[in-house]
Design an enzyme around this catalytic site. Sequence first.
Site, PDB file in Angstrom:
ATOM      1  N   THR A  73     -45.581 -48.514  10.511  1.00 37.25           N
ATOM      2  CA  THR A  73     -46.284 -47.283  10.146  1.00 37.25           C
ATOM      3  C   THR A  73     -45.930 -46.158  11.113  1.00 37.25           C
ATOM      4  O   THR A  73     -45.650 -45.028  10.694  1.00 37.25           O
ATOM      5  CB  THR A  73     -47.809 -47.529  10.166  1.00 37.25           C
ATOM      6  OG1 THR A  73     -48.112 -48.563   9.226  1.00 37.25           O
ATOM      7  CG2 THR A  73     -48.574 -46.273   9.800  1.00 37.25           C
ATOM      8  N   GLN A 180     -39.458 -54.041   4.694  1.00 38.09           N
ATOM      9  CA  GLN A 180     -39.366 -55.291   3.918  1.00 38.09           C
ATOM     10  C   GLN A 180     -37.947 -55.840   3.860  1.00 38.09           C
ATOM     11  O   GLN A 180     -37.764 -57.032   3.636  1.00 38.09           O
ATOM     12  CB  GLN A 180     -39.883 -55.080   2.489  1.00 38.09           C
ATOM     13  CG  GLN A 180     -41.386 -54.984   2.382  1.00 38.09           C
ATOM     14  CD  GLN A 180     -42.124 -56.230   2.852  1.00 38.09           C
ATOM     15  OE1 GLN A 180     -41.585 -57.331   2.909  1.00 38.09           O
ATOM     16  NE2 GLN A 180     -43.386 -56.052   3.201  1.00 38.09           N
ATOM     17  N   SER A 200     -40.288 -53.323  11.242  1.00 33.85           N
ATOM     18  CA  SER A 200     -41.508 -53.823  11.888  1.00 33.85           C
ATOM     19  C   SER A 200     -41.367 -55.313  12.164  1.00 33.85           C
ATOM     20  O   SER A 200     -40.956 -56.079  11.288  1.00 33.85           O
ATOM     21  CB  SER A 200     -42.689 -53.580  10.951  1.00 33.85           C
ATOM     22  OG  SER A 200     -43.867 -54.112  11.511  1.00 33.85           O
ATOM     23  N   HIS A 202     -43.536 -57.818  12.630  1.00 32.82           N
ATOM     24  CA  HIS A 202     -44.379 -58.863  12.031  1.00 32.82           C
ATOM     25  C   HIS A 202     -44.022 -59.173  10.581  1.00 32.82           C
ATOM     26  O   HIS A 202     -44.577 -60.092   9.985  1.00 32.82           O
ATOM     27  CB  HIS A 202     -45.866 -58.514  12.166  1.00 32.82           C
ATOM     28  CG  HIS A 202     -46.385 -57.488  11.196  1.00 32.82           C
ATOM     29  ND1 HIS A 202     -47.080 -57.849  10.057  1.00 32.82           N
ATOM     30  CD2 HIS A 202     -46.332 -56.139  11.183  1.00 32.82           C
ATOM     31  CE1 HIS A 202     -47.434 -56.748   9.404  1.00 32.82           C
ATOM     32  NE2 HIS A 202     -46.992 -55.698  10.057  1.00 32.82           N
ATOM     33  N   THR A 238     -46.424 -46.674  28.050  1.00 33.01           N
ATOM     34  CA  THR A 238     -45.849 -47.838  28.726  1.00 33.01           C
ATOM     35  C   THR A 238     -45.448 -48.874  27.682  1.00 33.01           C
ATOM     36  O   THR A 238     -46.232 -49.193  26.790  1.00 33.01           O
ATOM     37  CB  THR A 238     -46.872 -48.436  29.722  1.00 33.01           C
ATOM     38  OG1 THR A 238     -47.210 -47.405  30.653  1.00 33.01           O
ATOM     39  CG2 THR A 238     -46.317 -49.636  30.444  1.00 33.01           C
ATOM     40  N   CYS A 326     -56.444 -52.778  -2.625  1.00 34.63           N
ATOM     41  CA  CYS A 326     -57.358 -52.165  -3.582  1.00 34.63           C
ATOM     42  C   CYS A 326     -58.453 -51.428  -2.841  1.00 34.63           C
ATOM     43  O   CYS A 326     -58.974 -51.901  -1.848  1.00 34.63           O
ATOM     44  CB  CYS A 326     -57.957 -53.199  -4.533  1.00 34.63           C
ATOM     45  SG  CYS A 326     -59.265 -54.172  -3.824  1.00 34.63           S
TER      46      CYS A 326
END
Length: 387
Positions: A73, A180, A200, A202, A238, A326
Amino acid sequence: MKKIYLDHNATTPLDPMILEAMLPYYRDVFGNASSVHEFGRLARKGIDEARAKVASLLGAKDVDEVVFTGSGTESDNFAIKGAADNLKAKGNHIITSSIEHHAVLNTCKFLEQNGYKVTYLKTDKFGIVDLNELKDSITDKTILISIMYANNEIGTIEPVSDISKIAKEKDVLFHTDAVQATGKVPMNASKLGADLISLSAHKFYGPKGVGALFIKKGVKLTRLLHGGHHEKNRRGGTENVAGIVGLGKAAELASKNMSESQTRIKALRDKLHNGITENIKHTYLNGHPENRLCNTVNISFEYLEGESIILNLDMEGVGVSTGSACTSGSLEPSHVLTSMGVSPVRAQGSIRFSLGKDNNEEDIDYVIKALPPIIDRLRKMSPLYKG
Ligand SMILES: *Cc1c(COP(=O)(O)O)cnc(C)c1O
């Protein structure tokens, strides 16, 4: 009870090898990477090695093209707001698509409230943006095109090479949200020619709360986080050393294992897809039949609410999602599916199955067996279903 996780596009489990690589940076190497003493230098070394690994996964020419951030993000925000602010003297027009992740969509909405104009490209029924519409939308005020590499809900892969060419011809910056695609699709930033690429950790077996933005050499962005001179003066704060080391390890493992693990996952995905559509009536694939992520299958179960299918699968130990966050209470159909032209009834009954490297044949057999009675039961209760 068996526990089967089929929601890898939401997040992936942390790979134990990645955890192992991170632990020394929590236990022993605690230094601030900006410090000149040995404690700091060891932390710096961890970051430098991670940067080289991410650069290699992306096919970046120069390691300094990789800037670490706090999430996918943040990378999207940095790319879009940073480019918009830096180029405000040149123009105020941004082009994106209507099927982007909210990290891109809501950043564009914010910019619209601040004097920028945004074009949201529609897609065809498979979720692919229209290149002619893209070309026609570009004006002399256009400063940025932001189109995702692969969609998180349906897995469709966008024609990013063509988009990059169009952007270059018109001298417009091109950002792609590759959160993705990273680790699932071989990438070559220099060949692709994108100016900005978000990723990203994760989403490909690394830790949460760490991402990266590829910034092509020479591309200037206004910084998002003002502070110290970290990340070559591009992002204050940092460094999350252990997290960055984890992202580096994720990149290294993805480079090594991508083709083999993706072939295996694709076979499981297709087995799941066929197992569902052959055994359950009124089911439809959402997304491109071939040109999509090897781990993603999004299926509409007509006459049903996706939420109720999720809850019933959850009771059987299976974790899936609708693919759309949602809004609390209301069951808004996915913005991705509706802009592809999927009818609201079909969109509402959609389920995203997203597989990962630890899934096996048994998992898929279990789900194929568990689903038909659930769908049958729910349809019998559905006021929409007439048999
Ligand atoms: C998950 C995701 C993001 C956001 O990444 P975070 O690290 O969770 O902030 C952005 N874009 C896409 C396509 C995603 O799937």
